[in-house]
Design a protein around this motif. Structure first.
Motif, PDB file in Angstrom:
ATOM      1  N   ILE A  68     -10.071  -7.020  -2.217  1.00  0.00           N
ATOM      2  CA  ILE A  68      -9.533  -5.659  -2.111  1.00  0.00           C
ATOM      3  C   ILE A  68     -10.371  -4.849  -1.129  1.00  0.00           C
ATOM      4  CG2 ILE A  68      -9.230  -3.474  -3.363  1.00  0.00           C
ATOM      5  CD1 ILE A  68      -8.472  -5.231  -5.833  1.00  0.00           C
ATOM      6  N   ASN A  69     -11.689  -4.937  -1.257  1.00  0.00           N
ATOM      7  CA  ASN A  69     -12.578  -4.186  -0.362  1.00  0.00           C
ATOM      8  C   ASN A  69     -12.439  -4.638   1.090  1.00  0.00           C
ATOM      9  OD1 ASN A  69     -13.649  -2.496  -2.329  1.00  0.00           O
ATOM     10  ND2 ASN A  69     -15.204  -3.991  -2.905  1.00  0.00           N
ATOM     11  N   GLN A  70     -12.049  -5.891   1.311  1.00  0.00           N
ATOM     12  CA  GLN A  70     -11.826  -6.416   2.662  1.00  0.00           C
ATOM     13  C   GLN A  70     -10.397  -6.169   3.132  1.00  0.00           C
ATOM     14  OE1 GLN A  70     -12.873 -10.554   2.288  1.00  0.00           O
ATOM     15  NE2 GLN A  70     -15.066 -10.127   2.172  1.00  0.00           N
ATOM     16  N   ASN A  71      -9.625  -5.423   2.338  1.00  0.00           N
ATOM     17  CA  ASN A  71      -8.221  -5.096   2.635  1.00  0.00           C
ATOM     18  C   ASN A  71      -7.332  -6.333   2.747  1.00  0.00           C
ATOM     19  OD1 ASN A  71      -8.598  -2.278   2.664  1.00  0.00           O
ATOM     20  ND2 ASN A  71      -9.472  -2.432   4.713  1.00  0.00           N
ATOM     21  N   LEU A  72      -7.677  -7.397   2.045  1.00  0.00           N
ATOM     22  CA  LEU A  72      -6.851  -8.602   2.022  1.00  0.00           C
ATOM     23  C   LEU A  72      -5.826  -8.552   0.898  1.00  0.00           C
ATOM     24  CD1 LEU A  72      -9.607 -11.235   2.822  1.00  0.00           C
ATOM     25  CD2 LEU A  72      -7.863 -10.331   4.362  1.00  0.00           C
ATOM     26  N   ILE A  73      -6.122  -7.772  -0.132  1.00  0.00           N
ATOM     27  CA  ILE A  73      -5.169  -7.521  -1.211  1.00  0.00           C
ATOM     28  C   ILE A  73      -5.034  -6.007  -1.328  1.00  0.00           C
ATOM     29  CG2 ILE A  73      -4.700  -7.684  -3.679  1.00  0.00           C
ATOM     30  CD1 ILE A  73      -6.237 -10.275  -3.766  1.00  0.00           C
ATOM     31  N   PRO A  74      -3.834  -5.480  -1.075  1.00  0.00           N
ATOM     32  CA  PRO A  74      -3.639  -4.028  -1.213  1.00  0.00           C
ATOM     33  C   PRO A  74      -3.729  -3.612  -2.676  1.00  0.00           C
ATOM     34  CG  PRO A  74      -1.788  -5.077  -0.065  1.00  0.00           C
ATOM     35  CD  PRO A  74      -2.654  -6.156  -0.595  1.00  0.00           C
ATOM     36  N   ALA A  75      -4.469  -2.534  -2.928  1.00  0.00           N
ATOM     37  CA  ALA A  75      -4.630  -2.040  -4.294  1.00  0.00           C
ATOM     38  C   ALA A  75      -4.831  -0.533  -4.252  1.00  0.00           C
ATOM     39  CB  ALA A  75      -5.824  -2.719  -4.959  1.00  0.00           C
ATOM     40  N   LYS A  76      -4.636   0.079  -5.416  1.00  0.00           N
ATOM     41  CA  LYS A  76      -4.844   1.515  -5.550  1.00  0.00           C
ATOM     42  C   LYS A  76      -5.993   1.739  -6.516  1.00  0.00           C
ATOM     43  CE  LYS A  76      -0.061   2.421  -4.659  1.00  0.00           C
ATOM     44  NZ  LYS A  76       1.244   2.705  -5.133  1.00  0.00           N
ATOM     45  N   LYS A  77      -6.837   2.681  -6.175  1.00  0.00           N
ATOM     46  CA  LYS A  77      -7.975   2.985  -7.032  1.00  0.00           C
ATOM     47  C   LYS A  77      -7.553   4.002  -8.088  1.00  0.00           C
ATOM     48  CE  LYS A  77     -12.833   3.668  -6.926  1.00  0.00           C
ATOM     49  NZ  LYS A  77     -13.811   2.739  -6.573  1.00  0.00           N
ATOM     50  N   VAL A  78      -7.842   3.690  -9.331  1.00  0.00           N
ATOM     51  CA  VAL A  78      -7.557   4.576 -10.457  1.00  0.00           C
ATOM     52  C   VAL A  78      -8.876   4.744 -11.195  1.00  0.00           C
ATOM     53  CG1 VAL A  78      -6.254   4.883 -12.582  1.00  0.00           C
ATOM     54  CG2 VAL A  78      -5.184   3.736 -10.630  1.00  0.00           C
ATOM     55  N   GLY A  79      -9.483   5.910 -11.023  1.00  0.00           N
ATOM     56  CA  GLY A  79     -10.805   6.114 -11.599  1.00  0.00           C
ATOM     57  C   GLY A  79     -11.800   5.183 -10.929  1.00  0.00           C
ATOM     58  N   ARG A  80     -12.449   4.343 -11.726  1.00  0.00           N
ATOM     59  CA  ARG A  80     -13.402   3.383 -11.177  1.00  0.00           C
ATOM     60  C   ARG A  80     -12.801   1.985 -11.060  1.00  0.00           C
ATOM     61  NH1 ARG A  80     -18.531   4.760 -14.848  1.00  0.00           N
ATOM     62  NH2 ARG A  80     -19.234   2.773 -14.060  1.00  0.00           N
ATOM     63  N   SER A  81     -11.534   1.855 -11.409  1.00  0.00           N
ATOM     64  CA  SER A  81     -10.869   0.550 -11.393  1.00  0.00           C
ATOM     65  C   SER A  81      -9.800   0.508 -10.310  1.00  0.00           C
ATOM     66  CB  SER A  81     -10.211   0.289 -12.743  1.00  0.00           C
ATOM     67  OG  SER A  81     -11.160   0.346 -13.770  1.00  0.00           O
ATOM     68  N   LEU A 124      -4.380 -15.849 -10.238  1.00  0.00           N
ATOM     69  CA  LEU A 124      -4.729 -16.592  -9.025  1.00  0.00           C
ATOM     70  C   LEU A 124      -5.831 -17.623  -9.245  1.00  0.00           C
ATOM     71  CD1 LEU A 124      -4.607 -13.642  -6.493  1.00  0.00           C
ATOM     72  CD2 LEU A 124      -2.894 -15.435  -6.847  1.00  0.00           C
ATOM     73  N   GLY A 125      -6.421 -17.639 -10.433  1.00  0.00           N
ATOM     74  CA  GLY A 125      -7.486 -18.605 -10.709  1.00  0.00           C
ATOM     75  C   GLY A 125      -8.781 -18.263  -9.990  1.00  0.00           C
ATOM     76  N   LEU A 126      -9.029 -16.974  -9.807  1.00  0.00           N
ATOM     77  CA  LEU A 126     -10.235 -16.508  -9.136  1.00  0.00           C
ATOM     78  C   LEU A 126     -11.012 -15.625 -10.095  1.00  0.00           C
ATOM     79  CD1 LEU A 126      -8.559 -15.420  -5.777  1.00  0.00           C
ATOM     80  CD2 LEU A 126      -9.840 -17.525  -6.189  1.00  0.00           C
ATOM     81  N   SER A 127     -12.216 -15.253  -9.695  1.00  0.00           N
ATOM     82  CA  SER A 127     -12.993 -14.339 -10.531  1.00  0.00           C
ATOM     83  C   SER A 127     -12.580 -12.904 -10.242  1.00  0.00           C
ATOM     84  CB  SER A 127     -14.494 -14.508 -10.261  1.00  0.00           C
ATOM     85  OG  SER A 127     -14.811 -14.015  -8.971  1.00  0.00           O
ATOM     86  N   ASP A 128     -12.828 -12.046 -11.208  1.00  0.00           N
ATOM     87  CA  ASP A 128     -12.545 -10.623 -11.056  1.00  0.00           C
ATOM     88  C   ASP A 128     -13.345 -10.068  -9.873  1.00  0.00           C
ATOM     89  OD1 ASP A 128     -11.490  -8.031 -11.916  1.00  0.00           O
ATOM     90  OD2 ASP A 128     -13.533  -7.626 -12.595  1.00  0.00           O
ATOM     91  N   ARG A 129     -14.563 -10.495  -9.760  1.00  0.00           N
ATOM     92  CA  ARG A 129     -15.437 -10.047  -8.662  1.00  0.00           C
ATOM     93  C   ARG A 129     -14.858 -10.444  -7.304  1.00  0.00           C
ATOM     94  NH1 ARG A 129     -21.881 -11.349  -8.184  1.00  0.00           N
ATOM     95  NH2 ARG A 129     -22.221 -10.084  -6.342  1.00  0.00           N
ATOM     96  N   HIS A 130     -14.328 -11.661  -7.211  1.00  0.00           N
ATOM     97  CA  HIS A 130     -13.742 -12.123  -5.953  1.00  0.00           C
ATOM     98  C   HIS A 130     -12.500 -11.302  -5.599  1.00  0.00           C
ATOM     99  CE1 HIS A 130     -13.244 -14.912  -2.658  1.00  0.00           C
ATOM    100  NE2 HIS A 130     -11.964 -15.004  -2.966  1.00  0.00           N
ATOM    101  N   ILE A 131     -11.694 -10.972  -6.590  1.00  0.00           N
ATOM    102  CA  ILE A 131     -10.509 -10.137  -6.356  1.00  0.00           C
ATOM    103  C   ILE A 131     -10.943  -8.782  -5.803  1.00  0.00           C
ATOM    104  CG2 ILE A 131      -8.597  -8.898  -7.462  1.00  0.00           C
ATOM    105  CD1 ILE A 131      -8.003 -11.860  -7.143  1.00  0.00           C
ATOM    106  N   ARG A 132     -11.969  -8.176  -6.413  1.00  0.00           N
ATOM    107  CA  ARG A 132     -12.447  -6.881  -5.931  1.00  0.00           C
ATOM    108  C   ARG A 132     -12.998  -6.988  -4.508  1.00  0.00           C
ATOM    109  NH1 ARG A 132     -16.553  -5.789  -9.353  1.00  0.00           N
ATOM    110  NH2 ARG A 132     -16.066  -7.338 -10.907  1.00  0.00           N
ATOM    111  N   ARG A 133     -13.638  -8.100  -4.196  1.00  0.00           N
ATOM    112  CA  ARG A 133     -14.135  -8.329  -2.834  1.00  0.00           C
ATOM    113  C   ARG A 133     -12.971  -8.412  -1.851  1.00  0.00           C
ATOM    114  NH1 ARG A 133     -17.253 -13.103  -3.419  1.00  0.00           N
ATOM    115  NH2 ARG A 133     -18.657 -11.805  -4.616  1.00  0.00           N
TER     116      ARG A 133
END
Length: 72
Positions: A26-39, A15-24
């Motif tokens: 995810i935390n805002q529920n804008l990108i659905p993701a599954k937590k596996v351990g700490r990732s 997507l041409g974004l930073s890893d930190r922005h992707i995680r943000r």
């Protein structure tokens, strides 16, 4: 073989974004993701709606990034 799941780093490259922005997003529920351990893992199909909103130039960049990641 096409990957079914992506790491946040791979999604960020696509997507041409930073890893930190992707995680943000995810935390805002804008990108659905599954937590596996700490990732997080993201279903590749979840990026499709984001891809649909992209401009033609962004889509071309995304396609090139996907090919590069799959090749690696």
């Amino acid at each position: 073989m096409e990957k079914k799941f992506l790491t946040t780093k791979e999604a960020a490259q696509i997507l041409g974004l930073s890893d930190r922005h992707i995680r943000r997003l995810i935390n805002q529920n804008l990108i659905p993701a599954k937590k596996v351990g700490r990732s997080f893992i993201i279903e590749a199909s979840q990026l499709n709606p984001i891809f649909q909103k992209a401009t033609p130039a962004e889509k071309q960049f995304i396609r090139k990034s996907i090919k590069k990641i799959i090749k690696e």
